[in-house]
Write a protein that holds these residues in place. Structure first.
Motif, PDB file in Angstrom:
ATOM      1  N   LEU A   1       0.944  -1.061   0.289  1.00 62.77           N
ATOM      2  CA  LEU A   1       0.034   0.031   0.109  1.00 62.77           C
ATOM      3  C   LEU A   1       1.044   1.128   0.100  1.00 62.77           C
ATOM      4  O   LEU A   1       0.454   2.246  -0.607  1.00 62.77           O
ATOM      5  N   LYS A   2       1.873   1.064   0.692  1.00 61.48           N
ATOM      6  CA  LYS A   2       2.825   2.339   0.897  1.00 61.48           C
ATOM      7  C   LYS A   2       3.435   2.971  -0.797  1.00 61.48           C
ATOM      8  O   LYS A   2       3.718   4.093  -0.820  1.00 61.48           O
ATOM      9  N   SER A   3       3.660   2.059  -1.137  1.00 59.63           N
ATOM     10  CA  SER A   3       4.398   2.265  -2.782  1.00 59.63           C
ATOM     11  C   SER A   3       3.369   2.185  -3.891  1.00 59.63           C
ATOM     12  O   SER A   3       3.858   2.323  -5.108  1.00 59.63           O
ATOM     13  N   SER A   4       2.176   1.940  -3.684  1.00 61.75           N
ATOM     14  CA  SER A   4       1.098   1.757  -4.666  1.00 61.75           C
ATOM     15  C   SER A   4       0.645   3.146  -5.256  1.00 61.75           C
ATOM     16  O   SER A   4       0.761   4.321  -4.327  1.00 61.75           O
ATOM     17  N   ASN A   5      -0.057   3.207  -6.355  1.00 68.19           N
ATOM     18  CA  ASN A   5      -0.838   4.270  -6.917  1.00 68.19           C
ATOM     19  C   ASN A   5      -2.126   4.281  -6.436  1.00 68.19           C
ATOM     20  O   ASN A   5      -2.658   3.656  -5.479  1.00 68.19           O
ATOM     21  N   ASP A   6      -2.889   5.351  -6.733  1.00 69.08           N
ATOM     22  CA  ASP A   6      -4.092   5.823  -6.269  1.00 69.08           C
ATOM     23  C   ASP A   6      -5.196   4.668  -6.343  1.00 69.08           C
ATOM     24  O   ASP A   6      -5.884   4.193  -5.517  1.00 69.08           O
TER      25      ASP A   6
ATOM     26  N   LEU B   1      -3.002  -7.553  16.523  1.00 66.56           N
ATOM     27  CA  LEU B   1      -3.951  -7.142  15.517  1.00 66.56           C
ATOM     28  C   LEU B   1      -4.165  -5.480  15.584  1.00 66.56           C
ATOM     29  O   LEU B   1      -4.161  -4.806  14.610  1.00 66.56           O
ATOM     30  N   GLN B   2      -4.157  -4.861  16.635  1.00 66.27           N
ATOM     31  CA  GLN B   2      -4.444  -3.502  16.800  1.00 66.27           C
ATOM     32  C   GLN B   2      -3.063  -2.781  16.590  1.00 66.27           C
ATOM     33  O   GLN B   2      -3.127  -1.759  15.761  1.00 66.27           O
ATOM     34  N   ARG B   3      -1.958  -3.431  16.797  1.00 67.71           N
ATOM     35  CA  ARG B   3      -0.818  -2.822  16.232  1.00 67.71           C
ATOM     36  C   ARG B   3      -0.758  -2.727  14.670  1.00 67.71           C
ATOM     37  O   ARG B   3      -0.168  -1.669  14.209  1.00 67.71           O
ATOM     38  N   VAL B   4      -1.166  -3.723  14.161  1.00 63.99           N
ATOM     39  CA  VAL B   4      -1.083  -3.888  12.648  1.00 63.99           C
ATOM     40  C   VAL B   4      -1.959  -2.980  11.917  1.00 63.99           C
ATOM     41  O   VAL B   4      -1.828  -2.102  11.239  1.00 63.99           O
ATOM     42  N   ARG B   5      -3.317  -2.660  12.793  1.00 60.17           N
ATOM     43  CA  ARG B   5      -4.416  -1.850  12.308  1.00 60.17           C
ATOM     44  C   ARG B   5      -3.655  -0.438  12.632  1.00 60.17           C
ATOM     45  O   ARG B   5      -3.756   0.507  11.607  1.00 60.17           O
ATOM     46  N   ASP B   6      -3.171  -0.066  13.608  1.00 55.69           N
ATOM     47  CA  ASP B   6      -2.412   1.243  13.605  1.00 55.69           C
ATOM     48  C   ASP B   6      -1.359   1.707  12.431  1.00 55.69           C
ATOM     49  O   ASP B   6      -1.279   2.600  12.004  1.00 55.69           O
ATOM     50  N   GLU B   7      -0.638   0.559  12.133  1.00 53.08           N
ATOM     51  CA  GLU B   7       0.316   0.498  11.101  1.00 53.08           C
ATOM     52  C   GLU B   7      -0.158   0.671   9.766  1.00 53.08           C
ATOM     53  O   GLU B   7      -0.152   1.740   8.993  1.00 53.08           O
TER      54      GLU B   7
ATOM     55  N   ARG C   1      -3.333   2.417   9.558  1.00 52.17           N
ATOM     56  CA  ARG C   1      -3.919   3.522   9.595  1.00 52.17           C
ATOM     57  C   ARG C   1      -2.801   4.666   9.241  1.00 52.17           C
ATOM     58  O   ARG C   1      -3.094   5.737   8.380  1.00 52.17           O
ATOM     59  N   ALA C   2      -1.660   4.534   9.750  1.00 55.11           N
ATOM     60  CA  ALA C   2      -0.494   5.375   9.712  1.00 55.11           C
ATOM     61  C   ALA C   2      -0.116   5.631   8.222  1.00 55.11           C
ATOM     62  O   ALA C   2      -0.011   6.578   7.715  1.00 55.11           O
ATOM     63  N   VAL C   3       0.011   4.252   7.513  1.00 48.46           N
ATOM     64  CA  VAL C   3       0.324   4.255   5.968  1.00 48.46           C
ATOM     65  C   VAL C   3      -0.880   5.051   5.176  1.00 48.46           C
ATOM     66  O   VAL C   3      -0.501   5.579   4.309  1.00 48.46           O
ATOM     67  N   ALA C   4      -2.043   4.481   5.544  1.00 49.98           N
ATOM     68  CA  ALA C   4      -3.244   4.967   4.798  1.00 49.98           C
ATOM     69  C   ALA C   4      -3.270   6.633   4.788  1.00 49.98           C
ATOM     70  O   ALA C   4      -3.808   7.197   3.965  1.00 49.98           O
ATOM     71  N   THR C   5      -2.770   7.135   5.829  1.00 47.29           N
ATOM     72  CA  THR C   5      -2.982   8.555   6.115  1.00 47.29           C
ATOM     73  C   THR C   5      -1.532   9.358   6.031  1.00 47.29           C
ATOM     74  O   THR C   5      -1.466  10.392   5.941  1.00 47.29           O
ATOM     75  N   ASN C   6      -0.597   8.627   5.189  1.00 47.62           N
ATOM     76  CA  ASN C   6       0.867   8.939   5.172  1.00 47.62           C
ATOM     77  C   ASN C   6       1.442   9.569   6.487  1.00 47.62           C
ATOM     78  O   ASN C   6       2.097  10.712   6.464  1.00 47.62           O
ATOM     79  N   ASN C   7       1.057   9.120   7.627  1.00 42.77           N
ATOM     80  CA  ASN C   7       1.452   9.682   8.804  1.00 42.77           C
ATOM     81  C   ASN C   7       2.507   8.581   9.375  1.00 42.77           C
ATOM     82  O   ASN C   7       1.886   7.280   9.755  1.00 42.77           O
TER      83      ASN C   7
ATOM     84  N   ASN D   1       5.000   2.717  15.197  1.00 38.15           N
ATOM     85  CA  ASN D   1       6.542   2.216  15.739  1.00 38.15           C
ATOM     86  C   ASN D   1       6.957   1.259  14.923  1.00 38.15           C
ATOM     87  O   ASN D   1       7.366   0.006  15.377  1.00 38.15           O
ATOM     88  N   ILE D   2       7.579   1.283  13.941  1.00 44.74           N
ATOM     89  CA  ILE D   2       8.183   0.569  13.084  1.00 44.74           C
ATOM     90  C   ILE D   2       9.292   1.399  12.200  1.00 44.74           C
ATOM     91  O   ILE D   2       9.421   2.320  12.171  1.00 44.74           O
TER      92      ILE D   2
END
Length: 209
Positions: free
Chosen positions: A26-31, A75-81, A83-89, A93-94
């Motif tokens: 997701l981090k390196s994909s197009n829209d 699972l919550q940690r993966v969900r936070d990751e 969300r951070a990638v989805a919002t470019n934030n 903690n990785i």
């Protein structure tokens, strides 16, 4: 631990590994790809939640120690990751280079797959052990049944021996009674013959004189 619990845990491990891989893509994909991956990831999260609910029910039913809380935290940690990638934030903690380095992602996925294979082998071993226990119980039950039948046969044989002994005792008593009666009859017969002989001799004497 039941085989069903192990199956749920294996499915959860594979599913979280798939989610982690999709987050990296997701981090390196197009829209367009990001939208499709986001839908897939969200569906995977829902599936993971359903798995954890089923797993928690199975743990409660088996009475074994539950690891669901640890799975939910992971699972919550993966969900936070996600969300951070989805919002470019990048506040999660990785390592920022973790999803750029595909070799590390593949290594993580391979480790998860190895763990899954190990769980499957453990499940097969437990299943085989359970099958051996069932076969042992069946053999034990058959042996107990045979022993019970043999005991009944011995008891019946003892009953028949007691009946035979009683019949022999009655026969012996009957034979003794018959012998005594025959002896008495012989004594009486001898006495009668002796009396007849005396009477005959007396009659002959008087006849001659």
């Amino acid at each position: 631990m039941s085989t069903l619990i192990q199956s749920y845990e294996q499915q959860y491990s594979v599913l979280t590994a798939d989610i982690t891989s999709k987050i990296g893509r997701l981090k390196s994909s197009n829209d367009e790809d990001r939208e499709q991956l986001s839908r897939q990831i969200q569906a995977n999260f829902e599936e993971a939640n359903d798995l954890l609910e089923q797993l928690e029910l199975e743990y409660r039913g088996s009475g074994a120690g539950s690891r669901v809380a640890a799975y939910r935290a992971e699972l919550q940690r993966v969900r936070d990751e996600y969300r951070a990638v989805a919002t470019n934030n990048a506040t999660y903690n990785i390592d920022p280079d973790e999803y750029e380095d595909w070799s590390m992602v593949n290594d993580q996925r391979q480790r998860l797959l190895d763990n899954t294979e190990q769980l499957e082998r453990t499940g097969k071993t437990l299943t085989e052990g359970y099958r051996v226990i069932l076969e042992t119980e069946q053999i034990g039950a058959a042996v107990l049944q045979d022993l019970s039948e043999q005991r009944e046969t011995i008891q019946r044989s003892r009953g028949r021996l007691r009946e035979t002994d009683e019949q022999l005792n009655r026969s012996a008593r009957l034979m003794n009674s018959m012998l005594l009666r025959a002896l008495r009859e012989r004594v009486v017969l001898g006495a009668v013959l002796a009396a007849l002989a005396v009477l005959g001799a007396a009659a002959l004497y008087f006849y001659v004189t």
